[in-house]
Scaffold this motif. Structure first.
Motif, mmCIF file in Angstrom:
data_model
loop_
_atom_site.group_PDB
_atom_site.id
_atom_site.type_symbol
_atom_site.label_atom_id
_atom_site.label_comp_id
_atom_site.label_asym_id
_atom_site.label_seq_id
_atom_site.Cartn_x
_atom_site.Cartn_y
_atom_site.Cartn_z
ATOM 1 N N GLY A 1 -2.859 14.786 37.577
ATOM 2 C CA GLY A 1 -2.078 13.556 37.489
ATOM 3 C C GLY A 1 -1.479 13.120 38.801
ATOM 4 O O GLY A 1 -0.401 12.552 38.837
ATOM 5 N N SER A 2 -2.183 13.383 39.894
ATOM 6 C CA SER A 2 -1.571 13.122 41.194
ATOM 7 C C SER A 2 -2.106 11.888 41.908
ATOM 8 O O SER A 2 -1.669 11.605 43.003
ATOM 9 C CB SER A 2 -1.776 14.339 42.098
ATOM 10 O OG SER A 2 -3.154 14.528 42.342
ATOM 11 N N GLU A 3 -3.029 11.178 41.336
ATOM 12 C CA GLU A 3 -3.636 10.067 42.056
ATOM 13 C C GLU A 3 -3.387 8.739 41.362
ATOM 14 O O GLU A 3 -4.069 8.385 40.412
ATOM 15 C CB GLU A 3 -5.138 10.296 42.195
ATOM 16 C CG GLU A 3 -5.825 9.292 43.083
ATOM 17 C CD GLU A 3 -5.380 9.369 44.523
ATOM 18 O OE1 GLU A 3 -4.742 8.419 45.002
ATOM 19 O OE2 GLU A 3 -5.661 10.389 45.161
ATOM 20 N N VAL A 4 -2.381 8.011 41.814
ATOM 21 C CA VAL A 4 -2.119 6.668 41.296
ATOM 22 C C VAL A 4 -3.040 5.709 42.031
ATOM 23 O O VAL A 4 -2.926 5.524 43.240
ATOM 24 C CB VAL A 4 -0.639 6.265 41.499
ATOM 25 C CG1 VAL A 4 -0.424 4.815 41.115
ATOM 26 C CG2 VAL A 4 0.275 7.177 40.718
ATOM 27 N N MET A 5 -3.973 5.126 41.280
ATOM 28 C CA MET A 5 -4.922 4.181 41.853
ATOM 29 C C MET A 5 -4.491 2.746 41.586
ATOM 30 O O MET A 5 -4.985 1.812 42.213
ATOM 31 C CB MET A 5 -6.307 4.429 41.257
ATOM 32 C CG MET A 5 -6.825 5.826 41.533
ATOM 33 S SD MET A 5 -8.225 6.278 40.480
ATOM 34 C CE MET A 5 -9.498 5.244 41.135
ATOM 35 N N GLY A 6 -3.584 2.565 40.639
ATOM 36 C CA GLY A 6 -3.114 1.242 40.281
ATOM 37 C C GLY A 6 -2.322 1.309 38.997
ATOM 38 O O GLY A 6 -2.075 2.382 38.440
ATOM 39 N N VAL A 7 -1.913 0.141 38.525
ATOM 40 C CA VAL A 7 -1.106 0.010 37.308
ATOM 41 C C VAL A 7 -1.692 -1.123 36.488
ATOM 42 O O VAL A 7 -2.129 -2.140 37.035
ATOM 43 C CB VAL A 7 0.369 -0.294 37.667
ATOM 44 C CG1 VAL A 7 1.177 -0.661 36.442
ATOM 45 C CG2 VAL A 7 0.990 0.895 38.393
ATOM 46 N N ILE A 8 -1.694 -0.959 35.166
ATOM 47 C CA ILE A 8 -2.134 -2.005 34.252
ATOM 48 C C ILE A 8 -1.145 -2.050 33.099
ATOM 49 O O ILE A 8 -0.591 -1.002 32.715
ATOM 50 C CB ILE A 8 -3.584 -1.788 33.772
ATOM 51 C CG1 ILE A 8 -4.118 -3.022 33.035
ATOM 52 C CG2 ILE A 8 -3.725 -0.504 32.974
ATOM 53 C CD1 ILE A 8 -5.630 -3.026 32.869
ATOM 54 N N SER A 9 -0.881 -3.231 32.575
ATOM 55 C CA SER A 9 0.131 -3.343 31.528
ATOM 56 C C SER A 9 -0.262 -4.392 30.499
ATOM 57 O O SER A 9 -1.107 -5.255 30.746
ATOM 58 C CB SER A 9 1.484 -3.717 32.139
ATOM 59 O OG SER A 9 1.442 -5.022 32.679
ATOM 60 N N LEU A 10 0.383 -4.279 29.352
ATOM 61 C CA LEU A 10 0.299 -5.282 28.302
ATOM 62 C C LEU A 10 1.716 -5.728 27.969
ATOM 63 O O LEU A 10 2.541 -4.920 27.533
ATOM 64 C CB LEU A 10 -0.357 -4.718 27.037
ATOM 65 C CG LEU A 10 -1.859 -4.508 27.074
ATOM 66 C CD1 LEU A 10 -2.331 -3.795 25.811
ATOM 67 C CD2 LEU A 10 -2.588 -5.833 27.242
ATOM 68 N N MET A 11 2.014 -6.992 28.223
ATOM 69 C CA MET A 11 3.295 -7.595 27.877
ATOM 70 C C MET A 11 3.134 -8.233 26.508
ATOM 71 O O MET A 11 2.254 -9.072 26.312
ATOM 72 C CB MET A 11 3.685 -8.659 28.908
ATOM 73 C CG MET A 11 4.960 -9.404 28.595
ATOM 74 S SD MET A 11 6.440 -8.478 28.983
ATOM 75 C CE MET A 11 6.379 -8.498 30.765
ATOM 76 N N ARG A 12 3.980 -7.802 25.566
ATOM 77 C CA ARG A 12 3.886 -8.335 24.211
ATOM 78 C C ARG A 12 4.291 -9.810 24.161
ATOM 79 O O ARG A 12 5.307 -10.196 24.714
ATOM 80 C CB ARG A 12 4.790 -7.545 23.272
ATOM 81 C CG ARG A 12 4.262 -6.192 22.941
ATOM 82 C CD ARG A 12 5.274 -5.405 22.083
ATOM 83 N NE ARG A 12 4.868 -4.022 21.994
ATOM 84 C CZ ARG A 12 4.993 -3.131 22.961
ATOM 85 N NH1 ARG A 12 5.531 -3.475 24.095
ATOM 86 N NH2 ARG A 12 4.571 -1.890 22.785
ATOM 87 N N LEU A 13 3.463 -10.591 23.474
ATOM 88 C CA LEU A 13 3.745 -11.992 23.201
ATOM 89 C C LEU A 13 3.866 -12.143 21.688
ATOM 90 O O LEU A 13 3.677 -11.184 20.954
ATOM 91 C CB LEU A 13 2.606 -12.880 23.740
ATOM 92 C CG LEU A 13 2.262 -12.717 25.227
ATOM 93 C CD1 LEU A 13 1.003 -13.502 25.562
ATOM 94 C CD2 LEU A 13 3.425 -13.144 26.104
#
Length: 176
Positions: A79-91
């Protein structure tokens, strides 16, 4: 308030999408402080204020969160490699808005495509529709969305904190 269920971990052939953790703070701050990355997102200011990413992570870990956040983790073993972030914002109406960024060292490696495709295929919130918007001057992100089956809806504008300006966007949707 409704207590939310735990976030699922989603798998791609090259990395996992796992819920963000407090231990990601340093790596996310490092990448979010890069002006090239910040200028491609509406919500990351530049320069990056102290405490902003810590507050973002705390909101993402809250039981009453409105946004589920996953880390694109290429170090599946530790769990040491952050390649990016993705999210879902609830609508409303069982819909969410997809947001993502990829760390500059991983640009042009299809990480964003893999992450968006995994999020669509996994549909962890059981959405009927997902939306996304990208800046006009970021056609690579638009291609990520169209390759994942998103359809162009139209043009809009979004304020970009790092640019301190309103930026034209393309808006997309994907029925699930």
């Amino acid at each position: 308030m409704t207590t939310l269920t735990a976030q699922a971990t989603l798998h791609t052939p090259r990395f996992i999408l796992r819920p963000v953790a407090r231990t990601d703070l340093g790596r996310i701050e490092h990448y979010a402080a890069d002006p090239r990355l910040a200028q491609n997102t509406p919500r990351i200011p530049h320069p990056l204020p102290p405490g902003l990413i810590a507050a973002f992570i705390e909101r993402a870990l809250s039981d009453d969160r409105v946004e589920d956040v996953w880390v694109m983790d290429g170090g599946a073993q530790d769990g040491s490699e952050v390649m990016g972030v993705i999210s879902l914002m609830r609508l409303d109406r069982n819909q969410s808005e997809v947001g993502y960024w990829v760390a500059p060292p991983f640009w042009n490696t299809h990480v964003a495509s893999d992450a968006v495709n995994a999020l669509v295929a996994g549909n962890p919130l059981g959405n009927d529709t997902m939306f996304a918007a990208v800046f006009h001057d970021n056609p690579a992100s638009a291609k990520v969305l169209t390759n994942a089956g998103f359809q162009y809806l139209g043009d809009a504008e979004t304020f970009c904190l790092a640019r301190n300006a309103t930026v034209p966007t393309w808006t997309y949707s994907r029925k699930l």
